[in-house]
Design a protein around this motif. Structure first.
Motif, mmCIF file in Angstrom:
data_model
loop_
_atom_site.group_PDB
_atom_site.id
_atom_site.type_symbol
_atom_site.label_atom_id
_atom_site.label_comp_id
_atom_site.label_asym_id
_atom_site.label_seq_id
_atom_site.Cartn_x
_atom_site.Cartn_y
_atom_site.Cartn_z
ATOM 1 N N LEU A 241 0.738 -1.220 -0.067
ATOM 2 C CA LEU A 241 0.086 -0.024 -0.099
ATOM 3 C C LEU A 241 0.806 1.217 0.147
ATOM 4 N N TYR A 242 0.694 2.030 -0.853
ATOM 5 C CA TYR A 242 1.614 3.384 -1.115
ATOM 6 C C TYR A 242 0.454 4.530 -0.850
ATOM 7 N N CYS A 243 0.970 5.319 -0.031
ATOM 8 C CA CYS A 243 0.284 6.764 0.123
ATOM 9 C C CYS A 243 1.361 7.712 0.461
ATOM 10 N N GLU A 244 0.647 8.878 0.610
ATOM 11 C CA GLU A 244 1.705 9.938 1.164
ATOM 12 C C GLU A 244 2.050 9.804 2.608
ATOM 13 N N THR A 245 3.358 10.092 2.678
ATOM 14 C CA THR A 245 3.813 10.067 4.109
ATOM 15 C C THR A 245 3.031 10.559 5.062
ATOM 16 N N LYS A 246 2.524 11.684 4.941
ATOM 17 C CA LYS A 246 1.806 12.280 6.179
ATOM 18 C C LYS A 246 0.324 11.429 6.579
ATOM 19 N N ASN A 247 0.012 10.314 5.677
ATOM 20 C CA ASN A 247 -0.968 9.378 5.886
ATOM 21 C C ASN A 247 -0.776 8.361 6.399
ATOM 22 N N ALA A 248 0.441 7.852 6.557
ATOM 23 C CA ALA A 248 1.059 6.601 6.836
ATOM 24 C C ALA A 248 0.595 6.249 8.171
ATOM 25 N N PRO A 249 0.883 6.949 9.239
ATOM 26 C CA PRO A 249 0.495 6.293 10.444
ATOM 27 C C PRO A 249 -0.912 6.228 10.785
ATOM 28 N N ALA A 250 -2.047 6.976 10.112
ATOM 29 C CA ALA A 250 -3.357 6.532 10.355
ATOM 30 C C ALA A 250 -3.685 5.445 9.524
ATOM 31 N N LEU A 251 -3.156 5.173 8.300
ATOM 32 C CA LEU A 251 -3.095 3.910 7.604
ATOM 33 C C LEU A 251 -2.581 2.506 8.503
ATOM 34 N N TRP A 252 -1.496 2.729 9.053
ATOM 35 C CA TRP A 252 -0.936 1.616 9.833
ATOM 36 C C TRP A 252 -1.958 1.372 10.763
ATOM 37 N N ASP A 253 -2.195 2.523 11.592
ATOM 38 C CA ASP A 253 -3.456 2.108 12.636
ATOM 39 C C ASP A 253 -4.564 1.516 12.388
ATOM 40 N N ALA A 254 -5.130 1.854 11.306
ATOM 41 C CA ALA A 254 -6.398 1.368 10.881
ATOM 42 C C ALA A 254 -6.052 -0.159 10.299
ATOM 43 N N ILE A 255 -4.981 -0.395 9.674
ATOM 44 C CA ILE A 255 -4.831 -1.805 9.282
ATOM 45 C C ILE A 255 -4.428 -2.741 10.597
ATOM 46 N N MET A 256 -3.615 -2.318 11.736
ATOM 47 C CA MET A 256 -3.532 -3.102 12.808
ATOM 48 C C MET A 256 -4.692 -3.232 13.506
ATOM 49 N N ASN A 257 -5.841 -2.361 13.470
ATOM 50 C CA ASN A 257 -6.963 -2.549 14.381
ATOM 51 C C ASN A 257 -8.022 -3.432 13.545
ATOM 52 N N ALA A 258 -7.734 -3.368 12.348
ATOM 53 C CA ALA A 258 -8.716 -4.400 11.387
ATOM 54 C C ALA A 258 -8.135 -5.627 11.429
ATOM 55 N N GLY A 259 -7.014 -5.821 11.537
ATOM 56 C CA GLY A 259 -6.405 -7.217 11.655
ATOM 57 C C GLY A 259 -6.409 -7.917 12.964
ATOM 58 N N GLN A 260 -6.546 -7.103 14.215
ATOM 59 C CA GLN A 260 -6.426 -7.572 15.409
ATOM 60 C C GLN A 260 -6.947 -9.065 15.766
ATOM 61 N N SER A 261 -8.299 -9.094 15.394
ATOM 62 C CA SER A 261 -8.966 -10.462 15.456
ATOM 63 C C SER A 261 -8.719 -11.413 14.661
ATOM 64 N N LEU A 262 -7.755 -11.004 13.594
ATOM 65 C CA LEU A 262 -7.249 -12.227 12.468
ATOM 66 C C LEU A 262 -5.833 -12.846 12.758
ATOM 67 N N GLY A 263 -5.213 -12.193 13.840
ATOM 68 C CA GLY A 263 -3.955 -12.591 14.128
ATOM 69 C C GLY A 263 -2.844 -11.702 13.414
ATOM 70 N N LEU A 264 -3.133 -10.615 12.924
ATOM 71 C CA LEU A 264 -2.175 -9.726 12.575
ATOM 72 C C LEU A 264 -1.142 -9.298 13.547
ATOM 73 N N LYS A 265 0.207 -9.250 13.171
ATOM 74 C CA LYS A 265 0.943 -8.709 14.114
ATOM 75 C C LYS A 265 2.260 -7.933 13.167
#
Length: 366
Positions: free
Chosen positions: A200-224
């Protein structure tokens, strides 16, 4: 002073062990390399690979220019398609391996290795024709790699885009309304782990929000979260080359088993004449995979030997395979069936002992 990606705070909050890599302060591990490795093989892992370089090529001659720079055939790309390739010097030595994305007929994105950004950009500028412009936008873009069997399901939780339907080496450029409100986003069905996944490519300023969204979405599926340590063992199990190890300017694509990305019949390109000569004469050495038959972990730089201990080659990458539970390696040996045939027994000099290893064709884990 080491550079930091825009996700540095996320890495610190997750307790990552940081290390220098290609001038960046990057996470090498969080919960542990083996734990992160197995998460990617069994569920999913999320990597920050924003240290990678992004170079845009635009203009009416962009397509012809990219075609001349690389060994693979950019002429077969359509909008939304990508390909893996190498870029060679006039002697056929590999300057870098990279992924080329065709955004449209007059716009391409080249994603290069972090350690080679300045070298690649200078090479590209030196060979730039009238009608093509080159922009190094590496500092403006972030790159996250979501990899593993659950990766597409996780991505589907943060967008209504048909992520399950994106073919391998294709990508989407969604409108902001289709992806978290972000502009300038790309979802690419590519990766460096040997597993299904997205980059996933994005603007540098948006990376933290994208990271957090993915980590939250994947928590129940075993994402690390996963670091560069697991990224290296995963790519080694998959048999993928790493620049600076299997690939250098002293290496040509034929000996690295990358003849499949070297299209001599596509027309002229930088290094073509030298590569045609190498292919006709056959390379003197060849990259092989090795699986240890005895205890011992092969490391880059170790000598490869005959069973009797005669040095014939060198290990370029080696580690313990978390999936196999034994040592594996990539190594260059003489290009002879005697040394490169599957199941051939060779040796690796580990300290004062020659430890036996079997020649295999990667991937190791499949």
């Amino acid at each position: 002073m080491l550079s930091r990606t825009s996700l540095f705070d996320q890495h610190e909050a997750l307790g990552a062990r940081m290390m220098e890599f290609a001038g960046f302060n990057m996470p090498v591990q969080y919960s542990g390399i083996v734990d992160e490795h197995m998460a990617v093989r069994q569920t999913a892992g999320l990597f920050d690979v924003s240290h990678m370089g992004e170079i845009f090529v635009r203009g009416p001659q962009a397509g012809a220019y990219v075609q001349r720079l690389i060994t693979n055939d950019a002429g077969r790309l359509q909008d939304g398609h990508a390909l893996y390739t190498v870029m060679c010097n006039e002697q056929g030595g590999i300057l870098d391996d990279l992924v080329v994305y065709r955004l449209k007929a007059d716009a391409y994105l080249l994603v290069v290795n972090a350690a080679n950004i300045e070298k690649d950009y200078a090479w590209m500028c030196a060979h730039k024709p009238t009608g093509a412009e080159v922009y190094n936008v590496s500092d403006l873009m972030a790159l996250l790699a979501l990899q593993g069997p659950q990766s597409l399901e996780i991505a589907a939780r943060i967008t209504d885009l048909p992520v399950h339907e994106i073919p391998f080496y294709r990508f989407l450029q969604p409108a902001p309304s289709r992806f978290m409100g972000f502009d300038k986003v790309m979802l690419s069905r590519t990766g460096y782990t040997g597993e299904i996944g997205l980059e996933l490519y994005c603007e540098t300023k948006n990376a933290p929000a994208l990271w957090d969204a993915i980590m939250n979405a994947g928590q129940s599926l075993g994402l690390k979260p996963a670091g560069l340590g697991a990224r290296d063992t995963l790519r080694l199990e998959a048999g993928y080359c790493l620049y600076g190890h299997e690939l250098t300017e002293a290496t040509n694509p034929y000996e690295a088993r990358l003849g499949w990305v070297t299209k001599l019949d596509k027309g002229d390109f930088l290094g073509r004449e030298a590569l045609a000569t190498i292919k006709a004469a056959k390379p003197e050495r060849m990259l092989v995979g090795l699986v240890m038959q005895e205890r011992g972990i092969p490391r880059a730089g170790y000598s490869v030997t005959t069973e009797s201990g005669e040095a014939i080659g060198v290990v370029t990458s080696g580690s313990q395979s978390p999936v196999l539970g034994t040592g594996i390696a990539l190594a260059y040996v003489p290009n002879s069936k005697y040394f490169t045939a599957s199941d051939r027994i060779l040796g690796i000099q580990i300290r004062s002992k020659v430890v036996l290893a079997k020649v295999v064709r990667p991937p190791f884990h499949a």
